[in-house]
Design an enzyme around this catalytic site. Structure first.
Site, PDB file in Angstrom:
ATOM      1  N   HIS A 259      -9.597   1.195   4.842  1.00  0.00           N
ATOM      2  CA  HIS A 259      -8.315   1.314   5.552  1.00  0.00           C
ATOM      3  C   HIS A 259      -8.516   2.206   6.778  1.00  0.00           C
ATOM      4  CE1 HIS A 259      -4.210   2.462   6.511  1.00  0.00           C
ATOM      5  NE2 HIS A 259      -3.847   1.372   5.882  1.00  0.00           N
TER       6      HIS A 259
ATOM      7  N   GLY B 289       2.785  -1.215   4.285  1.00  0.00           N
ATOM      8  CA  GLY B 289       2.820   0.208   3.973  1.00  0.00           C
ATOM      9  C   GLY B 289       4.244   0.670   3.721  1.00  0.00           C
ATOM     10  N   GLY B 290       4.854   1.266   4.741  1.00  0.00           N
ATOM     11  CA  GLY B 290       6.181   1.875   4.621  1.00  0.00           C
ATOM     12  C   GLY B 290       7.211   1.022   3.901  1.00  0.00           C
TER      13      GLY B 290
ATOM     14  N   GLY C   9       2.431   2.053  10.887  1.00  0.00           N
ATOM     15  CA  GLY C   9       3.396   3.149  10.780  1.00  0.00           C
ATOM     16  C   GLY C   9       4.074   3.491  12.096  1.00  0.00           C
TER      17      GLY C   9
ATOM     18  N   ASN D 167       0.870  -1.183   0.000  1.00  0.00           N
ATOM     19  CA  ASN D 167       0.000   0.000   0.000  1.00  0.00           C
ATOM     20  C   ASN D 167       0.903   1.227   0.000  1.00  0.00           C
ATOM     21  OD1 ASN D 167      -1.769   2.058   0.571  1.00  0.00           O
ATOM     22  ND2 ASN D 167      -2.318   1.330   2.615  1.00  0.00           N
ATOM     23  N   TRP D 168       0.955   1.897  -1.134  1.00  0.00           N
ATOM     24  CA  TRP D 168       1.872   3.041  -1.263  1.00  0.00           C
ATOM     25  C   TRP D 168       1.295   4.320  -0.671  1.00  0.00           C
ATOM     26  CZ3 TRP D 168       4.195   2.371  -6.932  1.00  0.00           C
ATOM     27  CH2 TRP D 168       5.007   1.224  -6.923  1.00  0.00           C
ATOM     28  N   LYS D 169       0.066   4.276  -0.206  1.00  0.00           N
ATOM     29  CA  LYS D 169      -0.561   5.449   0.422  1.00  0.00           C
ATOM     30  C   LYS D 169      -0.367   6.689  -0.465  1.00  0.00           C
ATOM     31  CE  LYS D 169      -0.173   3.213   4.833  1.00  0.00           C
ATOM     32  NZ  LYS D 169      -0.101   3.316   6.265  1.00  0.00           N
TER      33      LYS D 169
ATOM     34  N   SER E  85       3.324  -2.347  10.249  1.00  0.00           N
ATOM     35  CA  SER E  85       4.774  -2.427  10.432  1.00  0.00           C
ATOM     36  C   SER E  85       5.369  -3.778  10.016  1.00  0.00           C
ATOM     37  CB  SER E  85       5.148  -2.079  11.878  1.00  0.00           C
ATOM     38  OG  SER E  85       4.745  -0.746  12.175  1.00  0.00           O
TER      39      SER E  85
ATOM     40  N   GLU F 222      -6.882   4.539   7.975  1.00  0.00           N
ATOM     41  CA  GLU F 222      -6.653   5.976   7.756  1.00  0.00           C
ATOM     42  C   GLU F 222      -7.892   6.637   7.154  1.00  0.00           C
ATOM     43  OE1 GLU F 222      -2.950   5.573   5.638  1.00  0.00           O
ATOM     44  OE2 GLU F 222      -1.998   4.926   7.500  1.00  0.00           O
TER      45      GLU F 222
ATOM     46  N   GLU G 218      -5.578  -5.030  10.387  1.00  0.00           N
ATOM     47  CA  GLU G 218      -4.525  -4.049  10.636  1.00  0.00           C
ATOM     48  C   GLU G 218      -4.801  -3.328  11.948  1.00  0.00           C
ATOM     49  OE1 GLU G 218      -2.498  -2.839   6.691  1.00  0.00           O
ATOM     50  OE2 GLU G 218      -4.192  -1.520   7.010  1.00  0.00           O
TER      51      GLU G 218
END
Ligand code: PGA
Length: 252
Positions: free
Chosen positions: A96, A235-236, A174, A9-11, A214, A98, A168
């Site tokens: 998600h 993600g990251g 994150g 997930n490149w957000k 993470s 967020e 998640e």
């Protein structure tokens, strides 16, 4: 046998050029990954270019969100699931944390998005997960059950093979703080049980449940050893081709 899924997930990162460059760099690094499905989710503006460049490869492309409405209309700023499908995408992430947190998406909204995705021929990656306060209050299982039931309402038994669930925990996203493999396994097994009760043991057995929060090259193997963890939403660590490829190739 459930085929594992490793999704990046490149957000809200990367321009079109950066997205295409990262996708092109990833291609040879995961070309031999037959043990799992590989998915990347760039920003909307890069979907078409990335999907075009990945055509014929083993990497699938996902959007990170879609409209609740199924057909086109006067909805400024929205993008319908069928338009996402039209770019060459096969998947879309919905619900998600967020989006739930910052854009006030409710289970009802997420459920509409999942239905729109299904009708457009996309596979919906439906996210659920509790906050730290909810976990500390001993409510994690109840919260996730409610999210799961609410977010998947409106889908029939025959739609369930077009759904992937991502667990998640919000406190692990994150933050560098991953759920332990045992904590994740406990929730994944619970999600499968909820699914078996509401639908059927067969549908529950076929459901792929990804862990997110993470995930890194050094913790993926431990997570993937768990019986009910069928992959990861990253993600990251998905933003750089080499670290994401290491996660994809966790079995080496
Ligand atoms: P993270 O994000 O891997 O950076 O924690 C996961 C996600 O939000 O999907």
């Amino acid at each position: 046998m459930r085929k594992p899924v490793i999704a990046g997930n490149w957000k809200m990162y990367k321009t079109v050029g950066d997205s295409v460059a990262a996708a092109v760099a990833l291609k040879p690094l995961v070309a031999n990954a037959n043990h799992c499905e590989v998915i990347i989710a760039p920003v909307f503006t890069a979907l078409k270019s990335v999907a075009d460049r990945l055509e014929g490869s083993n990497i699938k492309v996902s959007a990170q969100n879609c409209a609740t409405e199924k057909s086109e209309g006067a909805l400024t700023g929205e993008i319908a699931a069928f338009m996402i499908h039209d770019t060459g995408c096969s998947h879309v992430i919905v619900g998600h944390s967020e989006r739930r947190q910052y854009y006030f998406e409710t289970d009802q909204i997420v459920s509409k998005k999942a239905q729109a995705a299904r009708e457009a021929g996309l596979i919906a990656i439906v996210c659920v997960g509790e906050t730290l306060d909810q976990r500390d209050a001993g409510k994690a299982l109840d919260v996730v059950k409610e999210q799961l039931i609410g977010s998947l309402s409106g889908l029939t038994a025959s739609d369930l093979d077009r759904i992937i669930v991502a667990y998640e925990p919000v406190w692990a996203i994150g933050t560098g703080r991953t759920a332990t493999p045992e904590q994740a396994q406990e929730m994944h097994a619970f999600i499968r049980r909820v699914f078996a009760e509401r639908h059927s043991p067969g549908a529950a057995d076929a459901l792929r449940i990804l862990y997110g929060g993470s995930v890194k090259p050094d913790n993926i193997a431990g997570l993937m050893k768990q019986l009910d963890i069928d992959g990861a939403l990253v993600g990251g660590a998905s933003l750089k081709a080499d670290s994401f490829a290491e996660i994809v190739n966790y079995n080496r």
